[in-house]
Motif scaffolding. Structure first.
Motif, short mmCIF file in Angstrom:
data_model
loop_
_atom_site.label_atom_id
_atom_site.label_comp_id
_atom_site.label_asym_id
_atom_site.label_seq_id
_atom_site.Cartn_x
_atom_site.Cartn_y
_atom_site.Cartn_z
N HIS A 1 0.86 -1.59 -0.10
CA HIS A 1 0.60 -0.18 0.19
C HIS A 1 0.90 1.23 -0.24
N LEU A 2 2.20 1.19 0.49
CA LEU A 2 3.22 2.27 0.46
C LEU A 2 4.15 2.74 -0.95
N ARG A 3 3.55 1.81 -1.94
CA ARG A 3 4.26 1.97 -3.58
C ARG A 3 3.85 3.31 -3.87
N PRO A 4 4.62 4.02 -4.74
CA PRO A 4 4.70 5.08 -5.38
C PRO A 4 4.37 4.62 -6.79
N ARG B 1 2.76 9.75 -6.81
CA ARG B 1 2.60 9.76 -5.51
C ARG B 1 3.48 9.38 -5.59
N PRO B 2 4.54 10.11 -4.27
CA PRO B 2 5.82 9.11 -4.18
C PRO B 2 5.98 8.10 -3.41
N LEU B 3 7.44 7.58 -3.29
CA LEU B 3 7.37 6.38 -2.15
C LEU B 3 7.82 7.14 -0.77
N LYS B 4 7.00 7.20 0.46
CA LYS B 4 6.97 7.45 1.97
C LYS B 4 6.51 6.57 2.15
N CYS B 5 6.67 7.71 3.70
CA CYS B 5 6.73 6.76 4.88
C CYS B 5 5.21 6.44 5.78
N ASP B 6 5.42 5.89 6.58
CA ASP B 6 3.44 6.12 6.48
C ASP B 6 3.63 6.18 8.72
N SER B 7 4.84 6.06 9.34
CA SER B 7 4.67 6.37 10.18
C SER B 7 4.81 7.45 10.88
N CYS C 1 1.14 13.50 -2.25
CA CYS C 1 0.85 13.03 -3.87
C CYS C 1 0.81 14.55 -4.24
N GLU C 2 0.79 14.79 -5.83
CA GLU C 2 1.12 15.61 -6.61
C GLU C 2 0.03 15.85 -7.56
#
Length: 243
Positions: free
Chosen positions: A91-94, A112-118, A128-129
């Motif tokens: 679910h975190l994938r770019p 949507r770039p790859l980002k952390c969710d913590s 997301c842009e």
């Protein structure tokens, strides 16, 4: 396309409020392709079920139909991502996503770039842009750092905050709809994003989710485009997680 589907009942009408300063008097003509959103007050987003994904636990690219309150398809949105990225990052994938009208005309693009969710990484949260179909920046959707609240900020192309989205403390809960309030920067509720409960079987065995958006009345089409992007991001952040 003439496909129809049964939609939720009547929606709550929020008071018309002054739109954000960054969009007052902005150009909403056909040059950026977003003017099609001008007279749309509600959108139902239906994620298509992929049976292969449901049975073999293999992440596939997502496909969404965006419909009006009559069940007519207005736009489609399709994820473009790498196979290895989907399996490893889940679910975190770019990814890139293109929104098109029902006649195939490009509407806008989401990245949507790859980002952390913590919450332990406040400088690397979800983002997301959004660009129009010509590649001009429209704005961004950015997760806010918080321990207990699920907060997202909608920003214009100059990074000016326009709206906030506030989710429930417990987003993942069975047998009921999940709601995300659309708030003005002064804190007034001007709209709503609702993740519809699809039933035990569908929720358990598939990742196909349905959303209902009640747009703020009188706002620029660019803001509505950003809220579409925000709904897609919310889906990946909270409802595409593997069990």
């Amino acid at each position: 396309m003439n496909e129809t589907t049964e939609l939720p009942g009547s929606y709550e009408s929020y008071p018309t409020t002054q739109q954000p300063m960054g969009f007052i008097g902005s150009n909403t003509g056909s040059d950026n392709g977003l003017s099609i959103l001008k007279n749309i007050d509600t959108v139902y987003i239906k994620q298509e079920i992929d049976l292969l994904e449901a049975f073999i636990d293999c992440q596939k690219e997502k496909f969404f139909n965006l419909m009006n309150d009559q069940g007519e398809i207005l736009f489609t949105a399709k994820e473009d991502s790498g196979c290895c990225s989907r399996q490893f990052w889940s679910h975190l994938r770019p990814f890139n996503m293109t929104f098109e009208s029902n006649t195939g005309t490009p509407l806008m693009h989401l990245y949507r770039p790859l980002k952390c969710d913590s919450c332990l990484c406040p400088s690397c949260l979800q983002l997301c842009e959004v660009q129009d179909h010509l590649g001009n920046p429209v704005g961004s959707v950015e997760q806010d750092w918080a321990f207990f609240n699920n907060l997202i900020t909608i920003k214009d192309e100059s990074e000016n905050p326009l709206l906030r989205i506030e989710g429930e403390v417990c987003v993942i809960r069975c047998c009921s709809d999940r709601t995300f309030k659309i708030l003005s920067m002064s804190g007034d509720q001007v709209g709503m994003i609702t993740k519809k409960w699809s039933g035990c079987t569908k929720e358990t065995f598939t990742e196909a989710d349905n959303f209902f958006i009640e747009f703020p009345r009188g706002y620029d089409p660019k803001v509505k485009a950003l809220l579409l992007a925000a709904t897609i991001l919310i889906n990946y952040m909270y409802f595409e997680r593997k069990n």
